[in-house]
Design a protein around this motif. Structure first.
Motif, PDB file in Angstrom:
ATOM      1  N   GLU A  99       0.828  -1.098   0.077  1.00  0.00           N
ATOM      2  CA  GLU A  99      -0.038  -0.119   0.102  1.00  0.00           C
ATOM      3  C   GLU A  99       0.889   1.380  -0.152  1.00  0.00           C
ATOM      4  OE1 GLU A  99      -0.414  -2.540   2.090  1.00  0.00           O
ATOM      5  OE2 GLU A  99      -2.499  -3.448   1.367  1.00  0.00           O
ATOM      6  N   ASP A 100       1.950   1.243   0.561  1.00  0.00           N
ATOM      7  CA  ASP A 100       2.930   2.451   0.658  1.00  0.00           C
ATOM      8  C   ASP A 100       3.405   2.794  -0.699  1.00  0.00           C
ATOM      9  OD1 ASP A 100       4.300  -0.026   0.937  1.00  0.00           O
ATOM     10  OD2 ASP A 100       6.005   1.030   1.979  1.00  0.00           O
ATOM     11  N   ARG A 101       3.583   1.744  -1.685  1.00  0.00           N
ATOM     12  CA  ARG A 101       4.320   1.981  -3.004  1.00  0.00           C
ATOM     13  C   ARG A 101       3.129   2.687  -3.844  1.00  0.00           C
ATOM     14  NH1 ARG A 101       6.986  -1.597  -0.846  1.00  0.00           N
ATOM     15  NH2 ARG A 101       8.979  -2.826  -1.467  1.00  0.00           N
ATOM     16  N   ARG A 102       1.811   2.618  -3.610  1.00  0.00           N
ATOM     17  CA  ARG A 102       0.810   3.326  -4.463  1.00  0.00           C
ATOM     18  C   ARG A 102       1.225   4.540  -4.792  1.00  0.00           C
ATOM     19  NH1 ARG A 102      -3.222   6.125  -2.257  1.00  0.00           N
ATOM     20  NH2 ARG A 102      -3.339   6.107   0.070  1.00  0.00           N
ATOM     21  N   HIS A 103       1.913   5.416  -3.873  1.00  0.00           N
ATOM     22  CA  HIS A 103       2.021   6.974  -4.129  1.00  0.00           C
ATOM     23  C   HIS A 103       3.453   7.297  -5.144  1.00  0.00           C
ATOM     24  CE1 HIS A 103      -0.850   7.999  -1.167  1.00  0.00           C
ATOM     25  NE2 HIS A 103      -0.102   7.384  -0.148  1.00  0.00           N
ATOM     26  N   TYR A 104       4.008   6.094  -5.434  1.00  0.00           N
ATOM     27  CA  TYR A 104       5.185   6.274  -6.231  1.00  0.00           C
ATOM     28  C   TYR A 104       4.926   5.493  -7.659  1.00  0.00           C
ATOM     29  CZ  TYR A 104       7.002   7.439  -1.826  1.00  0.00           C
ATOM     30  OH  TYR A 104       7.255   8.122  -0.482  1.00  0.00           O
ATOM     31  N   LEU A 105       3.778   5.316  -7.822  1.00  0.00           N
ATOM     32  CA  LEU A 105       3.476   4.451  -9.296  1.00  0.00           C
ATOM     33  C   LEU A 105       2.954   5.710 -10.125  1.00  0.00           C
ATOM     34  CD1 LEU A 105       1.790   1.196  -7.937  1.00  0.00           C
ATOM     35  CD2 LEU A 105       4.299   1.531  -8.629  1.00  0.00           C
ATOM     36  N   LEU A 106       3.668   5.816 -11.248  1.00  0.00           N
ATOM     37  CA  LEU A 106       3.258   6.807 -12.267  1.00  0.00           C
ATOM     38  C   LEU A 106       2.864   6.099 -13.591  1.00  0.00           C
ATOM     39  CD1 LEU A 106       6.157   9.357 -11.680  1.00  0.00           C
ATOM     40  CD2 LEU A 106       3.930   9.599 -10.667  1.00  0.00           C
ATOM     41  N   ASP A 107       1.827   6.422 -14.039  1.00  0.00           N
ATOM     42  CA  ASP A 107       1.555   5.958 -15.526  1.00  0.00           C
ATOM     43  C   ASP A 107       2.507   5.854 -16.424  1.00  0.00           C
ATOM     44  OD1 ASP A 107      -1.090   5.517 -14.228  1.00  0.00           O
ATOM     45  OD2 ASP A 107      -2.057   7.123 -15.271  1.00  0.00           O
ATOM     46  N   TYR A 111       9.192  -0.311 -13.860  1.00  0.00           N
ATOM     47  CA  TYR A 111       9.541  -0.471 -12.606  1.00  0.00           C
ATOM     48  C   TYR A 111      10.198  -1.791 -12.736  1.00  0.00           C
ATOM     49  CZ  TYR A 111       6.790   3.499 -11.104  1.00  0.00           C
ATOM     50  OH  TYR A 111       6.253   4.719 -11.008  1.00  0.00           O
ATOM     51  N   GLN A 112      11.003  -2.306 -11.795  1.00  0.00           N
ATOM     52  CA  GLN A 112      11.282  -3.957 -11.686  1.00  0.00           C
ATOM     53  C   GLN A 112      10.190  -4.658 -10.768  1.00  0.00           C
ATOM     54  OE1 GLN A 112      13.770  -5.244 -13.211  1.00  0.00           O
ATOM     55  NE2 GLN A 112      14.166  -3.201 -14.391  1.00  0.00           N
ATOM     56  N   ILE A 113       9.756  -5.540 -11.286  1.00  0.00           N
ATOM     57  CA  ILE A 113       8.807  -6.465 -10.431  1.00  0.00           C
ATOM     58  C   ILE A 113       9.391  -7.798 -10.022  1.00  0.00           C
ATOM     59  CG2 ILE A 113       6.791  -7.494 -10.556  1.00  0.00           C
ATOM     60  CD1 ILE A 113       6.557  -4.695 -10.884  1.00  0.00           C
ATOM     61  N   VAL A 114       9.484  -7.860  -8.820  1.00  0.00           N
ATOM     62  CA  VAL A 114       9.970  -9.088  -8.187  1.00  0.00           C
ATOM     63  C   VAL A 114       9.397 -10.331  -8.384  1.00  0.00           C
ATOM     64  CG1 VAL A 114      10.759 -10.209  -5.899  1.00  0.00           C
ATOM     65  CG2 VAL A 114      11.375  -7.802  -6.374  1.00  0.00           C
ATOM     66  N   VAL A 115       9.606 -11.476  -8.912  1.00  0.00           N
ATOM     67  CA  VAL A 115       8.695 -12.572  -9.261  1.00  0.00           C
ATOM     68  C   VAL A 115       9.256 -13.720  -8.848  1.00  0.00           C
ATOM     69  CG1 VAL A 115       7.675 -13.918 -11.362  1.00  0.00           C
ATOM     70  CG2 VAL A 115       8.053 -11.360 -11.422  1.00  0.00           C
ATOM     71  N   TRP A 116       8.454 -14.556  -8.025  1.00  0.00           N
ATOM     72  CA  TRP A 116       9.043 -15.824  -7.477  1.00  0.00           C
ATOM     73  C   TRP A 116       7.919 -16.903  -7.842  1.00  0.00           C
ATOM     74  CZ3 TRP A 116       6.783 -18.629  -3.290  1.00  0.00           C
ATOM     75  CH2 TRP A 116       7.305 -19.756  -2.656  1.00  0.00           C
ATOM     76  N   ASP A 117       8.387 -17.842  -8.410  1.00  0.00           N
ATOM     77  CA  ASP A 117       7.543 -19.256  -8.701  1.00  0.00           C
ATOM     78  C   ASP A 117       6.548 -18.621  -9.821  1.00  0.00           C
ATOM     79  OD1 ASP A 117       7.060 -21.837  -8.823  1.00  0.00           O
ATOM     80  OD2 ASP A 117       5.513 -21.579  -7.114  1.00  0.00           O
ATOM     81  N   GLU A 118       6.953 -17.781 -10.580  1.00  0.00           N
ATOM     82  CA  GLU A 118       5.919 -16.954 -11.650  1.00  0.00           C
ATOM     83  C   GLU A 118       4.819 -16.226 -11.128  1.00  0.00           C
ATOM     84  OE1 GLU A 118       4.822 -19.758 -14.666  1.00  0.00           O
ATOM     85  OE2 GLU A 118       6.705 -20.636 -14.749  1.00  0.00           O
ATOM     86  N   THR A 119       4.855 -15.823  -9.672  1.00  0.00           N
ATOM     87  CA  THR A 119       4.104 -14.981  -9.251  1.00  0.00           C
ATOM     88  C   THR A 119       4.530 -13.763  -8.744  1.00  0.00           C
ATOM     89  OG1 THR A 119       2.992 -16.932  -7.952  1.00  0.00           O
ATOM     90  CG2 THR A 119       2.451 -14.928  -6.988  1.00  0.00           C
ATOM     91  N   PRO A 120       4.038 -12.398  -9.392  1.00  0.00           N
ATOM     92  CA  PRO A 120       4.602 -11.347  -9.184  1.00  0.00           C
ATOM     93  C   PRO A 120       4.350 -11.011  -7.325  1.00  0.00           C
ATOM     94  CG  PRO A 120       2.652 -10.890 -10.114  1.00  0.00           C
ATOM     95  CD  PRO A 120       2.736 -12.391 -10.316  1.00  0.00           C
ATOM     96  N   LEU A 121       5.493 -10.469  -6.751  1.00  0.00           N
ATOM     97  CA  LEU A 121       5.330 -10.236  -5.170  1.00  0.00           C
ATOM     98  C   LEU A 121       5.529  -8.881  -4.847  1.00  0.00           C
ATOM     99  CD1 LEU A 121       7.472 -13.421  -3.881  1.00  0.00           C
ATOM    100  CD2 LEU A 121       5.033 -13.230  -4.152  1.00  0.00           C
ATOM    101  N   ASP A 122       6.459  -8.178  -5.433  1.00  0.00           N
ATOM    102  CA  ASP A 122       7.098  -7.002  -5.075  1.00  0.00           C
ATOM    103  C   ASP A 122       7.281  -5.812  -6.099  1.00  0.00           C
ATOM    104  OD1 ASP A 122       7.814  -4.977  -3.194  1.00  0.00           O
ATOM    105  OD2 ASP A 122       9.603  -5.729  -2.592  1.00  0.00           O
TER     106      ASP A 122
END
Length: 186
Positions: A99-107, A111-122
């Motif tokens: 939830e704290d990341r939403r203020h930094y997401l710009l259309d 971004y780099q998305i952390v993926v584990w076992d084909e599931t986006p996590l972070d």
């Protein structure tokens, strides 16, 4: 598997079947007894923080994490929708713990998305980001004491303490880890 003494900040470990990010690491070598490591771990899925103490020779399970460049598209009720920059596949990152990341997401930003076992996590954010100020209260003449600040609102609805000279329409650089004002951007 890796020895606990070799664990570093920023690594991912598997704890009770869930990946955790090592946010703090302290190596302790007491005068008597064996050395041990104090770890502060953040659950990637829920954002909960746990502390763990391991003997330095104990084996802990490390996790192979991939990072994928992805462009932020929009937010919906299920989470944050991104498009993989290489394959153009769209996927949703669940908002739990982010939830704290939403203020930094710009259309349109990548971004780099952390993926584990084909599931986006972070979502990995840059340490500093430039954001536009949409609402900055007017500073009164005479408010010139050292270190005086006011609360400004950015286009992403982030509230930041800024110096009095910041006004609507200015771009400011914000530290994404602390949420604090760094400097005015050009």
């Amino acid at each position: 598997m890796v020895k606990a003494g070799a664990v570093d900040k920023g690594m991912y470990l598997l704890v009770k079947g869930t990946p955790h990010l090592v946010t703090e690491r302290e190596f302790v070598n007491p005068g008597k007894g064996s050395a041990f490591v104090r770890l502060k771990l953040k659950n990637i899925r829920t954002g909960l923080v746990v502390r763990q103490v391991n003997k330095s020779q104990e084996q802990v399970e490390d996790v192979e994490i991939d990072t994928v460049p992805a462009q932020y598209l929009y937010s919906d009720g299920d989470g944050y929708v991104f498009m993989n920059a290489e394959t153009y596949d769209q996927f949703t990152v669940p908002p739990d713990g982010l939830e704290d990341r939403r203020h930094y997401l710009l259309d349109g930003e990548t971004y780099q998305i952390v993926v584990w076992d084909e599931t986006p996590l972070d979502i990995k954010l840059p340490i500093k980001m430039a954001l536009e100020v949409t609402d900055a209260p007017h500073a009164e003449r005479g408010d010139t004491a050292t270190g005086v600040t006011k609360v400004a609102t950015t286009a992403t609805d982030l509230k930041v303490k800024v110096p009095l000279f910041i006004k609507d329409g200015d771009r400011i650089v914000v530290n994404t880890e602390t949420g604090e004002y760094v400097e005015r951007s050009s």
